[in-house]
Design an enzyme around this catalytic site. Structure first.
Site, PDB file in Angstrom:
ATOM      1  N   ASP A  25       0.825  -1.205   0.000  1.00  0.00           N
ATOM      2  CA  ASP A  25       0.000   0.000   0.000  1.00  0.00           C
ATOM      3  C   ASP A  25       0.860   1.256   0.000  1.00  0.00           C
ATOM      4  OD1 ASP A  25       0.798  -0.864   2.629  1.00  0.00           O
ATOM      5  OD2 ASP A  25      -0.455   0.715   3.463  1.00  0.00           O
ATOM      6  N   TYR A 144       1.304   0.568  15.998  1.00  0.00           N
ATOM      7  CA  TYR A 144       2.678   0.993  16.233  1.00  0.00           C
ATOM      8  C   TYR A 144       2.770   1.891  17.459  1.00  0.00           C
ATOM      9  CZ  TYR A 144       3.678  -0.545  11.453  1.00  0.00           C
ATOM     10  OH  TYR A 144       3.830  -1.295  10.310  1.00  0.00           O
ATOM     11  N   LYS A 174      -0.106  -6.338  13.881  1.00  0.00           N
ATOM     12  CA  LYS A 174       1.227  -6.060  13.369  1.00  0.00           C
ATOM     13  C   LYS A 174       1.825  -4.917  14.171  1.00  0.00           C
ATOM     14  CE  LYS A 174       3.340  -3.997   9.212  1.00  0.00           C
ATOM     15  NZ  LYS A 174       3.102  -3.655   7.784  1.00  0.00           N
ATOM     16  N   ARG A 227       8.704  -3.267   2.198  1.00  0.00           N
ATOM     17  CA  ARG A 227       9.841  -2.811   1.404  1.00  0.00           C
ATOM     18  C   ARG A 227      10.988  -3.814   1.349  1.00  0.00           C
ATOM     19  NH1 ARG A 227      10.624   2.818   4.281  1.00  0.00           N
ATOM     20  NH2 ARG A 227       9.528   1.656   5.914  1.00  0.00           N
TER      21      ARG A 227
END
Length: 265
Positions: A25, A144, A174, A227
């Site tokens: 995304d 996060y 995550k 990535r």
């Protein structure tokens, strides 16, 4: 929160409870960076390499389905850009119903715990898990530890973030990696949800696989790694190496060797 439908769809984005998800995304965040211009060939390579699922924003769905080789598909529901005023200010980009229409097996939502935007993101994640529950759609919460004065690798903060995801009704969470298996064990033990980690900016092949090995040694359930995989010179090979650790319990050298990647990398 798991209905029969939710459980069935969870199996489409994992293998035996472990997950190798490749989020792509980043086009909304960073633009058409390496690996995303011809996203079709990247998706084909990583799913042939052993990824369980790929993840994009809803608008890219037509480019996903013919290239994902029968693997799972997750639609992400918020976003921001690196050139905007505040990258942590993730805004809604879709709904669960839109994701279903796009052919998704699950949805995901990003929350920055500790940021100025945490209150709105808490409310939005709670609404998404409620809507997803009505449709039997799993929710991957990207939780996060990010905000003023917060160390994004602090295991206490990461543990708080993953617990928040469970408290709000997510099915998989995550988060960032704390740097080693010993400290990450606290993060895993902070929730009963499957915990997967982000890859972050790309390191060497060995660094990537050592990180995955640490997550699994800590009792984690895999990765949601973007990535480090889609920007690799050989996305299929690095996916195969990551899959070797997650799904075959390989050690670092064996995973790299089986994938044809240099052991000294």
């Amino acid at each position: 929160m798991n209905s029969t439908g939710t459980q069935a769809r969870l199996e489409r984005i994992g293998t035996d409870g472990a997950h190798l998800i490749v989020p792509m995304d980043h086009g909304i965040t960073m633009g058409a960076v390496q690996g995303l211009k011809e996203i079709e060939s990247t998706i084909d390579a990583i799913t042939r390499g052993g990824a369980d699922a790929v993840l994009t924003q809803k608008g890219v769905a037509p480019r996903v389905h013919e290239n994902k080789n029968g693997k799972g598909y997750i639609v992400h529901l918020n976003g921001s850009t690196t050139i905007g005023p505040d990258e942590n200010d993730k805004r809604l980009t879709g709904t669960v119903e839109e994701a279903i229409r796009a052919g998704a097996d699950a949805v995901s939502f990003h929350i920055n715990v500790g940021s100025d935007h945490e209150p709105d993101q808490i409310s939005q994640l709670a609404e998404i898990t409620d809507e997803a529950g009505r449709f039997g759609i799993p929710v991957l919460a990207m939780a996060y530890a990010r905000g003023p004065g917060i160390d994004p690798e602090d295991p206490q903060a990461l543990g708080h973030a993953v617990r928040l995801a469970e408290e709000l009704g997510a099915d998989v969470v995550k988060t960032g990696y704390s740097g080693d298996a010993d400290s990450f064990q606290h993060v895993v033990e902070s929730t009963r949800l499957p915990v997967v980690i982000a890859g972050g900016s790309r390191g060497t092949d060995r660094e990537t696989i050592e990180m995955v090995r640490g997550v699994m040694d800590a009792g984690g359930s895999g990765v949601s790694m973007g990535r480090s995989i889609f920007q690799h010179e050989d996305p299929k090979a690095i996916t195969r190496a990551v899959a070797g650790v997650i799904h075959d319990d390989l050690e670092v050298d064996e995973a790299l060797g089986n994938a044809g990647l240099a052991l000294e990398a």
